[in-house]
Design an enzyme around this catalytic site. Structure first.
Site, PDB file in Angstrom:
ATOM      1  N   ASN A  11       0.823  -1.229  -0.046  1.00 56.85           N
ATOM      2  CA  ASN A  11       0.132   0.045  -0.129  1.00 56.85           C
ATOM      3  C   ASN A  11       0.810   1.312  -0.052  1.00 56.85           C
ATOM      4  OD1 ASN A  11      -1.865   2.158   0.127  1.00 56.85           O
ATOM      5  ND2 ASN A  11      -2.280   1.449   2.346  1.00 56.85           N
ATOM      6  N   TRP A  12       0.963   1.780  -1.141  1.00 57.91           N
ATOM      7  CA  TRP A  12       1.771   2.817  -1.059  1.00 57.91           C
ATOM      8  C   TRP A  12       1.334   4.298  -0.790  1.00 57.91           C
ATOM      9  CZ3 TRP A  12       6.420   3.966  -5.040  1.00 57.91           C
ATOM     10  CH2 TRP A  12       7.097   2.721  -5.302  1.00 57.91           C
ATOM     11  N   LYS A  13      -0.026   4.464  -0.448  1.00 60.02           N
ATOM     12  CA  LYS A  13      -0.852   5.613   0.346  1.00 60.02           C
ATOM     13  C   LYS A  13      -0.096   6.705  -0.566  1.00 60.02           C
ATOM     14  CE  LYS A  13      -0.451   3.509   4.605  1.00 60.02           C
ATOM     15  NZ  LYS A  13      -0.194   3.604   6.268  1.00 60.02           N
ATOM     16  N   HIS A  96      -9.609   1.033   5.147  1.00 58.82           N
ATOM     17  CA  HIS A  96      -8.327   1.329   5.994  1.00 58.82           C
ATOM     18  C   HIS A  96      -8.549   2.362   7.165  1.00 58.82           C
ATOM     19  CE1 HIS A  96      -4.225   2.460   6.722  1.00 58.82           C
ATOM     20  NE2 HIS A  96      -3.856   1.362   6.042  1.00 58.82           N
ATOM     21  N   GLU A  98      -6.949   4.612   8.049  1.00 62.18           N
ATOM     22  CA  GLU A  98      -6.774   6.216   7.733  1.00 62.18           C
ATOM     23  C   GLU A  98      -7.876   6.704   7.186  1.00 62.18           C
ATOM     24  OE1 GLU A  98      -2.063   5.279   7.388  1.00 62.18           O
ATOM     25  OE2 GLU A  98      -3.109   5.564   5.506  1.00 62.18           O
ATOM     26  N   GLU A 168      -5.182  -4.686  11.031  1.00 62.28           N
ATOM     27  CA  GLU A 168      -4.100  -3.372  11.013  1.00 62.28           C
ATOM     28  C   GLU A 168      -4.337  -2.479  12.244  1.00 62.28           C
ATOM     29  OE1 GLU A 168      -2.276  -2.366   7.151  1.00 62.28           O
ATOM     30  OE2 GLU A 168      -4.117  -1.039   7.731  1.00 62.28           O
ATOM     31  N   GLY A 174       2.144   2.906  10.928  1.00 64.35           N
ATOM     32  CA  GLY A 174       2.905   3.919  10.691  1.00 64.35           C
ATOM     33  C   GLY A 174       3.728   4.567  12.097  1.00 64.35           C
ATOM     34  N   SER A 213       3.443  -1.510  10.615  1.00 64.57           N
ATOM     35  CA  SER A 213       4.754  -1.664  10.981  1.00 64.57           C
ATOM     36  C   SER A 213       5.560  -2.996  10.745  1.00 64.57           C
ATOM     37  CB  SER A 213       5.141  -0.879  12.326  1.00 64.57           C
ATOM     38  OG  SER A 213       4.654   0.313  12.524  1.00 64.57           O
ATOM     39  N   GLY A 234       2.752  -0.780   4.464  1.00 69.47           N
ATOM     40  CA  GLY A 234       2.741   0.318   4.115  1.00 69.47           C
ATOM     41  C   GLY A 234       4.362   1.034   3.766  1.00 69.47           C
ATOM     42  N   GLY A 235       4.911   1.533   4.921  1.00 74.94           N
ATOM     43  CA  GLY A 235       6.206   2.077   4.822  1.00 74.94           C
ATOM     44  C   GLY A 235       7.302   1.233   4.069  1.00 74.94           C
TER      45      GLY A 235
END
Length: 254
Positions: A11-13, A96, A98, A168, A174, A213, A234-235
């Site tokens: 997931n590149w957000k 998600h 977010e 999640e 994050g 994470s 994610g990151g």
């Protein structure tokens, strides 16, 4: 993981450019095979571009980060499931944390989006997770049940025959603070049991992945848990080598 095929999604957000995506996919496709399901979810404006990068190969599929529950209409800025399919998507992330926290998506809206994705032929990746305050108050199962049950009520448990669930925890997304393997297994087992109450075969079949994470360093122990079937990254997915390291951990645990 039992007989369930490992599943890892990037997931590149709100990150990425065409050059970064081209570098990432070129590197990843050299290290992937179809023994594991891998999905790349870039921004909407990059979907067509990434679809072309991924053409004529089987190792990685395309997914979107969000979609509208509406097919068409006066919804400025929204993107429909049909548009995503035309862009080459097979998967879409739904609910998600977010989206829920920053953009006010309720569990009812998430259930509608899940239904719209399924109806259009997209495979939803349904995100569930509790806040740090909820975990401290020992309300984790209560929150997860609330988020899951409204989707089951609207769609039925059989709708998860072709869907992915991503646990999640909000306190891990994050933050650099990953759930322990035991914490993840406990919640994944609860989710699987909740679905099995309605339809035992779905409870056993559905793939439940972890996000929050994840890194190559902690992925192996998490994926070794019997009810953890992969990850939503994610990151770490912005780095092709880190992403491939997580994919290898998933392969090793299968």
């Amino acid at each position: 993981m039992g007989n369930r095929k490992p599943f890892v999604a990037a997931n590149w957000k709100l990150h990425g450019s065409r050059s970064q995506l081209e570098q990432f996919t070129t590197a990843c496709l050299k290290g992937l095979d179809d023994k594991i399901d891998t999905v790349l979810c870039p921004s909407h404006v990059h979907l067509d571009f990434v679809s072309r990068l991924l053409s004529d190969q089987r190792a990685m599929k395309l997914g979107a980060q969000n979609m509208s529950q509406h097919q068409s209409g006066a919804y400025t800025g929204e993107v429909s499931c049909e548009m995503l399919i035309e862009a080459g998507c097979r998967y879409v992330i739904v609910g998600h944390s977010e989206r829920r926290r920053l953009f006010g998506e309720t569990s009812f809206i998430v259930a509608e989006k899940f239904a719209a994705a399924r109806s259009a032929g997209l495979i939803p990746i349904l995100c569930l997770g509790e806040s740090g305050a909820a975990r401290q108050a020992r309300r984790t199962f209560e929150v997860i049940a609330e988020e899951l049950d409204i989707v089951i009520e609207k769609n039925g448990a059989m709708a998860f025959d072709n869907a992915i669930i991503a646990y999640e925890p909000i306190w891990a997304v994050g933050t650099g603070k990953c759930a322990t393997p035991e914490q993840a297994q406990e919640v994944h087992s609860f989710i699987r049991g909740r679905l099995a109450e309605d339809t035992p075969v779905i409870g056993e079949k559905v793939r439940i992945i972890y996000g929050g994470s994840l890194t190559p360093a902690n992925a192996r122990d998490l994926f070794a848990q019997p009810d953890v079937d992969g990850g939503l990254i994610g990151g770490a997915s912005l780095d092709d080598q880190a992403f491939l390291g997580i994919v290898e951990a998933a392969k090793g645990a299968s």
